[in-house]
Design a protein around this motif. Structure first.
Motif, mmCIF file in Angstrom:
data_model
loop_
_atom_site.group_PDB
_atom_site.id
_atom_site.type_symbol
_atom_site.label_atom_id
_atom_site.label_comp_id
_atom_site.label_asym_id
_atom_site.label_seq_id
_atom_site.Cartn_x
_atom_site.Cartn_y
_atom_site.Cartn_z
ATOM 1 N N ILE A 117 0.839 -1.203 0.000
ATOM 2 C CA ILE A 117 0.000 0.000 0.000
ATOM 3 C C ILE A 117 0.875 1.254 0.000
ATOM 4 C CG2 ILE A 117 -1.657 1.332 1.361
ATOM 5 C CD1 ILE A 117 -2.823 -1.317 2.323
ATOM 6 N N PHE A 118 1.928 1.239 0.800
ATOM 7 C CA PHE A 118 2.848 2.389 0.846
ATOM 8 C C PHE A 118 3.502 2.603 -0.525
ATOM 9 C CE2 PHE A 118 6.633 4.782 1.723
ATOM 10 C CZ PHE A 118 6.296 5.612 2.782
ATOM 11 N N LEU A 119 4.017 1.535 -1.108
ATOM 12 C CA LEU A 119 4.707 1.648 -2.394
ATOM 13 C C LEU A 119 3.764 2.065 -3.515
ATOM 14 C CD1 LEU A 119 6.909 -1.569 -2.123
ATOM 15 C CD2 LEU A 119 7.739 0.793 -2.068
ATOM 16 N N GLN A 120 2.498 1.647 -3.438
ATOM 17 C CA GLN A 120 1.547 1.992 -4.493
ATOM 18 C C GLN A 120 1.230 3.489 -4.538
ATOM 19 O OE1 GLN A 120 -1.770 -0.610 -3.699
ATOM 20 N NE2 GLN A 120 -1.116 -2.106 -5.217
ATOM 21 N N GLN A 121 1.512 4.199 -3.470
ATOM 22 C CA GLN A 121 1.234 5.638 -3.467
ATOM 23 C C GLN A 121 2.341 6.450 -4.137
ATOM 24 O OE1 GLN A 121 -1.867 5.900 -2.601
ATOM 25 N NE2 GLN A 121 -1.572 3.739 -2.042
ATOM 26 N N VAL A 122 3.507 5.828 -4.320
ATOM 27 C CA VAL A 122 4.626 6.557 -4.915
ATOM 28 C C VAL A 122 4.294 7.059 -6.321
ATOM 29 C CG1 VAL A 122 7.050 6.409 -5.619
ATOM 30 C CG2 VAL A 122 6.302 5.361 -3.465
ATOM 31 N N PRO A 123 3.734 6.226 -7.216
ATOM 32 C CA PRO A 123 3.360 6.755 -8.532
ATOM 33 C C PRO A 123 2.336 7.880 -8.467
ATOM 34 C CG PRO A 123 3.417 4.359 -8.587
ATOM 35 C CD PRO A 123 3.546 4.757 -7.152
ATOM 36 N N GLN A 124 1.502 7.894 -7.400
ATOM 37 C CA GLN A 124 0.484 8.929 -7.283
ATOM 38 C C GLN A 124 1.093 10.305 -7.018
ATOM 39 O OE1 GLN A 124 -2.700 8.424 -7.835
ATOM 40 N NE2 GLN A 124 -2.642 6.196 -7.958
ATOM 41 N N ILE A 125 2.278 10.337 -6.395
ATOM 42 C CA ILE A 125 2.868 11.638 -6.031
ATOM 43 C C ILE A 125 3.990 12.070 -6.968
ATOM 44 C CG2 ILE A 125 2.293 11.265 -3.598
ATOM 45 C CD1 ILE A 125 5.250 10.656 -3.110
ATOM 46 N N THR A 126 4.386 11.230 -7.912
ATOM 47 C CA THR A 126 5.515 11.592 -8.768
ATOM 48 C C THR A 126 5.108 12.380 -9.997
ATOM 49 O OG1 THR A 126 5.335 9.429 -9.844
ATOM 50 C CG2 THR A 126 6.943 9.643 -8.058
ATOM 51 N N SER A 127 3.835 12.273 -10.400
ATOM 52 C CA SER A 127 3.417 12.969 -11.608
ATOM 53 C C SER A 127 1.917 13.209 -11.570
ATOM 54 C CB SER A 127 3.780 12.156 -12.855
ATOM 55 O OG SER A 127 3.287 12.764 -14.027
ATOM 56 N N ALA A 128 1.474 14.321 -12.151
ATOM 57 C CA ALA A 128 0.042 14.620 -12.225
ATOM 58 C C ALA A 128 -0.633 13.790 -13.302
ATOM 59 C CB ALA A 128 -0.167 16.106 -12.501
ATOM 60 N N THR A 129 0.159 13.237 -14.219
ATOM 61 C CA THR A 129 -0.381 12.438 -15.322
ATOM 62 C C THR A 129 -0.212 10.954 -15.001
ATOM 63 O OG1 THR A 129 0.281 14.152 -16.885
ATOM 64 C CG2 THR A 129 -0.290 11.988 -17.788
ATOM 65 N N PRO A 130 -1.291 10.218 -14.956
ATOM 66 C CA PRO A 130 -1.161 8.777 -14.667
ATOM 67 C C PRO A 130 -0.342 8.077 -15.745
ATOM 68 C CG PRO A 130 -3.454 9.508 -14.463
ATOM 69 C CD PRO A 130 -2.705 10.632 -15.096
ATOM 70 N N ALA A 131 0.397 7.052 -15.332
ATOM 71 C CA ALA A 131 1.197 6.285 -16.283
ATOM 72 C C ALA A 131 0.291 5.551 -17.261
ATOM 73 C CB ALA A 131 2.084 5.294 -15.540
ATOM 74 N N ALA A 132 0.746 5.420 -18.495
ATOM 75 C CA ALA A 132 -0.008 4.685 -19.503
ATOM 76 C C ALA A 132 -0.010 3.202 -19.163
ATOM 77 C CB ALA A 132 0.621 4.906 -20.877
ATOM 78 N N PRO A 133 -1.042 2.474 -19.605
ATOM 79 C CA PRO A 133 -1.081 1.024 -19.340
ATOM 80 C C PRO A 133 0.183 0.330 -19.836
ATOM 81 C CG PRO A 133 -3.178 1.791 -20.225
ATOM 82 C CD PRO A 133 -2.234 2.945 -20.327
ATOM 83 N N GLY A 134 0.778 -0.472 -18.983
ATOM 84 C CA GLY A 134 1.987 -1.199 -19.339
ATOM 85 C C GLY A 134 3.265 -0.410 -19.143
ATOM 86 N N GLU A 135 3.152 0.883 -18.805
ATOM 87 C CA GLU A 135 4.358 1.696 -18.626
ATOM 88 C C GLU A 135 5.072 1.358 -17.335
ATOM 89 O OE1 GLU A 135 5.692 6.435 -18.671
ATOM 90 O OE2 GLU A 135 3.610 5.848 -19.031
ATOM 91 N N LEU A 136 4.302 0.997 -16.306
ATOM 92 C CA LEU A 136 4.874 0.622 -15.018
ATOM 93 C C LEU A 136 4.641 -0.855 -14.763
ATOM 94 C CD1 LEU A 136 3.754 3.611 -12.731
ATOM 95 C CD2 LEU A 136 5.929 3.327 -13.940
ATOM 96 N N SER A 137 5.531 -1.440 -14.000
ATOM 97 C CA SER A 137 5.421 -2.859 -13.656
ATOM 98 C C SER A 137 4.204 -3.098 -12.770
ATOM 99 C CB SER A 137 6.699 -3.313 -12.940
ATOM 100 O OG SER A 137 6.538 -4.600 -12.386
ATOM 101 N N SER A 138 3.679 -4.319 -12.809
ATOM 102 C CA SER A 138 2.585 -4.693 -11.913
ATOM 103 C C SER A 138 3.080 -4.936 -10.491
ATOM 104 C CB SER A 138 1.875 -5.944 -12.428
ATOM 105 O OG SER A 138 2.789 -7.032 -12.516
#
Length: 578
Positions: free
Chosen positions: A167-188
């Motif tokens: 849960i902690f790690l999943q919030q990191v992408p939320q705070i790094t950019s205002a634009t969500p990553a495209a599907p497949g851009e980040l690892s599962s």
């Protein structure tokens, strides 16, 4: 006046009539009645309604930011998280087996949903939720609710620690950019995705987002110290939302939330996708069952709110997920954090959980506009603190310093949860615990070779060895027992003392038969003493007693066995002298 005739005695050989189809149906309905809502659920409500009302409002306020945050973290929308908290929270409260369980979207479910969304898209979640709900409901109807009791404490705590890390790690992408990553851009994988998102971070957005998260975290820490009933997460979100409205920031917000629930509709399941979605649904169902039952069990130990029915709880959670799927929501489970808040606020009946769902419904109808202005970074701050609070350092220290095997089980479960898969983590943790338990049980099986020490010793006793068995004898310890006894050498007579033998399985009985046959092949006469009545049928079926050279080699007391053994030794010596 003659005495009344005695009623005819029942024929003991009579066969009971086969029940008709209607009788079997009525019996099934009677058995299943305990799995459905009843007036008894609200027996205490006339006395506790004020406490339940306060608790429901309190937990509703606490649940709002969590529902929004878990919806976003799942790769879905804040609206879907809120809809799930309302619909599933209401249905689980009415149909569930716990009087105080609060249900809705949870962090553990988020961990499972993220890879499903990445693999099959957002549109598959409603179908997966429906299928998972059906699976959980059937599991409850089959009365499999008590299976969760086999999960050991180190596995539960390792699982919880792993979920907190994810849960902690999943919030990191939320705070790094205002634009969500495209599907497949980040690892599962949450850890890999966190590293990838930091590598592509917008530093300006990251600075603002970290600041917003820290404000929320600070308020959540300070508010309870001022007064325990202050909802720190909601206040922290409100502070950040006001600051983001007053100041020009790059922070993304939740966006528009409809002012009412969506119209219910049955999810469309593509038959060609059914084979692909069923494994995902099974994983979701397993997690929903495990987390809900663990949460309900913990809740039952926190206050005297009545026992919970694990089978009914599964039915309730299954119905809740089915209901959420009809409104486009996500799978729901029992939430221990929200349940704890509700109990501490005074909840004593399921009315508190119902009020919690109604409070969230009121938010949708009255405050959807302000809710849509909440920055995503503020929700990330709530979930950062939620993850941190899930980690009980004292519990982790207790497990790590208890036994080496429990420490390994705890650590392995946590590592597999973070790096691989939640369900596999629980399964592997349970298997490890079972191996450790079996190993310990095998060590409790005692087998010792004893020289004869009688009150009236005889020179014949040197050719006799007694083998004493203690404890259980089953497949884990069977090989060790066999090797120990067969190392007895070549005495004339061996007496197997079985009076202190406890549980015996088929493997253990087979080893006893092999011991008797192996010693007899060497020319060693085997006598058996002290077969317990409970073991005798198994010994006869497997062939332990048939392996004896003579049926008179079975004894109930040691003195008779020793006397018979001495006679064998004496005859053997006379034969050699002749």
């Amino acid at each position: 006046m003659s005495a009344p005739a005695a009623p005819p005695s029942a024929d003991p050989t009579a066969v009971a009539p086969t029940p008709t189809l209607a009788q079997r149906a009525r019996a099934a309905v009677t058995r299943s009645r305990s799995l459905w809502p009843a007036r008894e659920d609200y027996r205490l409500l006339p006395r506790t309604w004020r406490q339940d009302l306060v608790a429901g409002v309190t937990v509703g306020i606490v649940a709002l930011p969590l529902a929004l945050g878990f919806g976003v973290s799942s790769g879905l929308t804040a609206e879907q998280g809120l809809v799930t908290a309302i619909v599933a929270g209401l249905l689980a409260a009415v149909f569930g087996g716990s009087n105080v369980q609060v249900s809705g979207p949870t962090g553990a479910m988020v961990v499972v949903l993220v890879p499903i969304v990445a693999a099959y898209g957002v549109g598959a979640i409603a179908a997966v939720t429906l299928l998972a709900g059906l699976i959980v409901t059937v599991t409850g109807l089959l009365r499999l609710g008590k299976v969760v009791s086999i999960i050991p404490w180190p596995v539960i705590e390792g699982f919880t620690l792993g979920i907190a890390c994810i849960i902690f790690l999943q919030q990191v992408p939320q705070i790094t950019s205002a634009t969500p990553a495209a599907p497949g851009e980040l690892s599962s994988n949450a850890l890999v995705a966190a590293v990838q998102s930091l590598a592509r971070a917008d530093l300006v957005h990251l600075a603002w987002a970290v600041g917003a998260s820290l404000v929320v975290a600070a308020v959540m820490v300070i508010a309870p110290r001022v007064h325990p009933s202050i909802p720190g997460s909601l206040i922290g979100i409100a502070v950040v939302a006001v600051l983001a409205w007053l100041l020009p920031t790059p922070l993304a917000t939740i966006g528009t939330i409809p002012a009412s629930l969506p119209s219910p509709s049955l999810p469309v399941i593509d038959p060609e996708m059914l084979g692909v979605l069923l494994p995902a649904a099974a994983t979701v169902a397993a997690l929903a069952a495990i987390e809900s039952l663990l949460s309900a069990r913990v809740a039952g130990s926190m206050a005297d709110t009545g026992a919970f029915d694990p089978d009914r709880e599964l039915v309730g959670q299954g119905v809740a997920s089915i209901g959420a799927s009809l409104f486009g929501g996500m799978p729901a489970t029992g939430a221990i954090a929200r349940t704890s808040v509700s109990i501490r606020a005074g909840a004593r009946t399921r009315a508190a959980s119902i009020v919690h769902a109604l409070v969230l419904l009121a938010v949708v109808h009255v405050a959807s506009g302000p809710v849509g202005m909440i920055p995503m970074a503020a929700l990330a701050g709530v979930l950062f603190m939620t993850a941190i609070r899930m980690v009980n350092v004292q519990v982790a220290r207790s497990i790590m310093t208890s036994t080496r095997s429990d420490a390994w089980i705890f650590a392995v479960t946590a590592l597999i949860t973070v790096s691989f898969d939640l369900i596999w983590a629980v399964l592997i943790g349970v298997v490890l615990a079972a191996v450790v338990a079996l190993r310990a049980a095998s060590r409790s099986t005692g087998v010792s070779l004893e020289r004869i020490e009688a009150d009236e010793p005889s020179e014949l006793d040197d050719a006799i060895v007694a083998v004493r068995f203690q404890g259980p004898l089953f497949f884990v310890s069977a090989e060790r027992v066999f090797e120990t006894v067969m190392d007895v050498g070549r005495p004339t007579v061996v007496i197997l003392r079985l009076a202190r033998l406890e549980r015996v399985d088929a493997s253990g009985a087979q080893v006893l038969a092999e011991i008797v046959r192996g010693l007899e092949r060497r020319g060693v006469t085997v006598l058996i003493k002290g077969v317990q009545t409970v073991h005798e049928p198994l010994f006869r079926r497997v062939g332990v007693l048939a392996a004896l050279r003579h049926h008179k080699h079975l004894f109930t007391d040691f003195d008779s066995a020793l006397e018979h053994a001495r006679s064998h030794v004496e005859r053997a010596r006379q034969a050699l002298e002749a």
